[in-house]
Design a protein around this motif. Structure first.
Motif, PDB file in Angstrom:
ATOM      1  N   ALA A 128       0.808  -1.223   0.000  1.00 58.69           N
ATOM      2  CA  ALA A 128       0.000   0.000   0.000  1.00 58.69           C
ATOM      3  C   ALA A 128       0.842   1.274   0.000  1.00 58.69           C
ATOM      4  O   ALA A 128       0.488   2.260  -0.636  1.00 58.69           O
ATOM      5  N   PHE A 129       1.947   1.236   0.719  1.00 58.55           N
ATOM      6  CA  PHE A 129       2.819   2.401   0.806  1.00 58.55           C
ATOM      7  C   PHE A 129       4.096   2.065   0.049  1.00 58.55           C
ATOM      8  O   PHE A 129       5.103   1.713   0.648  1.00 58.55           O
ATOM      9  N   SER A 130       4.038   2.173  -1.271  1.00 55.02           N
ATOM     10  CA  SER A 130       5.110   1.671  -2.116  1.00 55.02           C
ATOM     11  C   SER A 130       6.485   2.210  -1.742  1.00 55.02           C
ATOM     12  O   SER A 130       7.416   1.458  -1.593  1.00 55.02           O
ATOM     13  N   GLU A 131       6.632   3.513  -1.612  1.00 59.02           N
ATOM     14  CA  GLU A 131       7.947   4.039  -1.266  1.00 59.02           C
ATOM     15  C   GLU A 131       7.852   5.191  -0.267  1.00 59.02           C
ATOM     16  O   GLU A 131       8.420   6.237  -0.490  1.00 59.02           O
ATOM     17  N   PRO A 132       7.154   4.982   0.817  1.00 58.21           N
ATOM     18  CA  PRO A 132       7.087   6.077   1.777  1.00 58.21           C
ATOM     19  C   PRO A 132       8.355   6.137   2.623  1.00 58.21           C
ATOM     20  O   PRO A 132       9.144   5.194   2.634  1.00 58.21           O
ATOM     21  N   GLN A 133       8.501   7.198   3.255  1.00 57.38           N
ATOM     22  CA  GLN A 133       9.585   7.323   4.223  1.00 57.38           C
ATOM     23  C   GLN A 133       9.012   6.944   5.577  1.00 57.38           C
ATOM     24  O   GLN A 133       8.231   7.680   6.155  1.00 57.38           O
TER      25      GLN A 133
END
Length: 186
Positions: A128-133
């Protein structure tokens, strides 16, 4: 899944509908599934493995609608969580707690289910959060969320009504959202 494994799972579920886990024997499962002892032990080490496998399916169903970041961060619980909650509440409050029903299998079941939840949640979060920090490691966030979802799953079987189950699902979603907002870099 092999035919024998499917039969064992079905037999186990049928027996669970009639009696508590604690009262079910491997012999009853074998008789209900019409398979041999060797077949059972080819697929499972113990009765608890069937219980865990069944719950892995429930975990997948519970998390089915958590596909995107918006699903996780919504103020409303997804329909998959509500649907599972209502199904559990329709069955009515169980005669005894899950801990009692599992007897001496309870400590190991808790660890195994918690790990299954953590793995499933971590996979869904990464999807769901492909490339979050992330401020915190995804595995840690998933581990803490898994504790809440495990607790919810244990409580939902004791819910007195569908309305109570729905309210608990809404509370779970709000806590999930708060934890994720705190764990994601803004």
């Amino acid at each position: 899944m092999s035919l024998a494994r499917t039969r064992l799972n079905l037999a186990f579920r049928q027996l669970l509908a009639e009696q508590d886990y604690l009262d079910i024997t491997v012999g009853q499962i074998l008789a209900q599934a019409q398979v041999s002892k060797a077949t059972f032990y080819r697929h499972y080490q113990r009765k608890l493995d069937l219980f865990i496998e069944m719950h892995q399916g429930l975990i997948a169903a519970m998390l089915a609608d958590f596909q995107q970041a918006e699903d996780w961060l919504s103020l409303q619980p997804p329909s998959s969580l509500i649907r599972l909650s209502l199904q559990a509440a329709k069955k009515g409050a169980r005669r005894s707690t899950t801990a009692y029903q599992l007897g001496s299998d309870w400590p190991l079941a808790t660890r195994m289910l918690n790990q299954a939840f953590a793995n499933a949640i971590a996979a869904r979060l990464q999807q769901a959060f492909s490339e979050p920090q992330w401020r915190d490691p995804v595995s840690d966030v998933a581990s803490y969320l898994s504790v809440m979802y495990m607790d919810y799953m244990m409580q939902v079987n004791q819910m007195p009504s569908p309305q109570a189950a729905t309210q608990k699902a809404q509370l779970l979603q709000r806590y999930t959202r708060a934890m994720l907002l705190e764990s994601l870099q803004q």
